[in-house]
Design a protein around this motif. Sequence first.
Motif, short mmCIF file in Angstrom:
data_model
loop_
_atom_site.label_atom_id
_atom_site.label_comp_id
_atom_site.label_asym_id
_atom_site.label_seq_id
_atom_site.Cartn_x
_atom_site.Cartn_y
_atom_site.Cartn_z
N CYS A 109 -3.07 1.69 8.05
CA CYS A 109 -4.16 1.97 7.10
C CYS A 109 -5.52 1.95 7.78
CB CYS A 109 -4.09 1.05 5.88
SG CYS A 109 -4.06 -0.70 6.24
N LYS A 163 0.81 -1.22 0.00
CA LYS A 163 0.00 0.00 0.00
C LYS A 163 0.85 1.28 0.00
CE LYS A 163 -4.13 -2.03 2.13
NZ LYS A 163 -5.14 -1.88 3.22
N CYS A 180 1.17 -3.22 4.16
CA CYS A 180 0.11 -4.18 3.81
C CYS A 180 0.19 -4.53 2.34
CB CYS A 180 -1.27 -3.58 4.07
SG CYS A 180 -1.67 -3.49 5.81
N VAL A 212 -4.94 -5.51 6.22
CA VAL A 212 -5.05 -4.24 6.95
C VAL A 212 -4.05 -4.22 8.10
CG1 VAL A 212 -7.48 -3.84 6.40
CG2 VAL A 212 -6.88 -5.18 8.42
N CYS A 213 -3.70 -3.02 8.58
CA CYS A 213 -2.78 -2.89 9.71
C CYS A 213 -3.12 -1.60 10.45
CB CYS A 213 -1.34 -2.89 9.22
SG CYS A 213 -0.84 -1.34 8.45
N CYS A 254 1.90 2.03 4.08
CA CYS A 254 2.17 0.98 5.05
C CYS A 254 2.63 -0.27 4.30
CB CYS A 254 0.93 0.67 5.90
SG CYS A 254 -0.47 0.03 4.95
ZN ZN Z 1 -1.80 -1.27 6.29
#
Ligand code: ZN
Length: 489
Positions: A43, A20, A25, A39-40, A23
């Motif tokens: 984000c 992304k 991801c 996701v993290c 980040c």
């Molecule tokens: Zn993320």
Amino acid sequence: MIFEPVVGLEIHAELQTQTKMFCGCRRVDTTQAAPNSAVCPVCLGYPGTLPVVNKRAIELALRVALALGCDVLPESVFARKNYFYPDLPKGYQISQYETPLASGGALRIVTPAGSRVVRLRRVHLEEDTGKLTHADGQPPASLVDFNRAGVPLLEIVSEPDLFSVEEVKAYTTAMRRLLRYLEVNSGDMEKGVIRFEANVSIRPAGSRELGTRVEIKNLNSFRSLVRAIDYEVLRQSERLARGQRVIQETLGWDETRGETTSQRSKEEAHDYRYFPEPDLPPLRIEADELARVRAALPELPDARRERLMSQYQLGAAEAEVIVEDRATADFFEASAHARPALAPRRLAAWLTSDLFGTLNALGRPLVDTHGQPALAPADFADLVERVVTGGITGPSGKAVLEEMLRGGRMPEAIVRERGLERIGDDAALREIVQRVVRENAAQADQVRAGKISVVQWLVGQVMKASRGRADPRLVQTLLEEYLSSGRDG
Ligand SMILES: [Zn+2]
């Protein structure tokens, strides 16, 4: 009064990075991956997290900016665009506002009316939002998937420089082709990797002034884009014809009902309270980085079309079809190099009609997503050469092509195994002609009595009897000779 549309387009294109925008991801196929599986905390906008710019996204964006002839700004600034929406976990989107990555630039378009250049305003980087799905049911619910949140997006903004639906189609198709050539975007519209927003106004034809514009959001296909613009042009023309004003507003597009719907009155930039992203330094593009990206640009579609026309003597129309896709153009050139003595136009003709036709019927692409072609370019050239030099007939060539695609075998083996060598002007073919005439005496008499059209039917019978291995023109000559010679077997 006749009105002409004036359209400016914003194209949002996902960049094909591994990860992304800010980040680590993975960037996943949002139509396939389990919701919220990529996701993290960054984000998802957790407090205390910090964004880090994806270097690869910058490089891909620079490719596009350079290919479009934009001025790349030595320093651009990420900004926060603040608004509330459930698909935006942070409550703001990181975008570029006052100083974008690049400004200016142009894209050449071709319509039936001719070729011209569409001016661009800017190209900038931003992050995508999540995706909402509204589910009917009791109680009705809205589901949110953040896999897409934070995916790098490139926004390409044109000037209000498109004056018909045909021009809009030509512009979006040319842009999609360019993005695919640059390998920055797959062009897969069904997966939502390219989306549009259109600014539409109308004005009396011939006028230089701009009318009041509306902005149509979230157009996810070429079809929706064109339908929405058509609808708006008609709606605005009717309002003006009735003496009403067009109201400046933001509209949505209802695909099912085929109409635009008012979403809100047009927001102004200050509604978003833009300010520079405090967690990211200005983005500096060094001259040597820019030079490196420029040097690595592939040959672009327009240049390649011109080269194919001059190097291989292709017509403009077939060159256009071949450069539509970089893999197709590569396949064509590889097959031309495999058989330098063969006229490239014959290869182009077989490629754009028979090969494309057979692949369509089989529902297969010429080159798959791993870059693997459906058949080897050298084998394809071998097949076309056999037809051109008369080793096999055109109809046999099509049968061999289909078998090559189904079984992955070489043309020579198929021709030998199925006994498809062409029957030339020899005793064998004369014998078939005589036999067909003998077996169809009534039709032969009709021809002798002057009903010439029946000859074609007899040609068909001979072709059938020879299993497509005879040259139909030669068959017709032999038939006419034989029937006028007075002998009837
Ligand atoms: Zn993320």
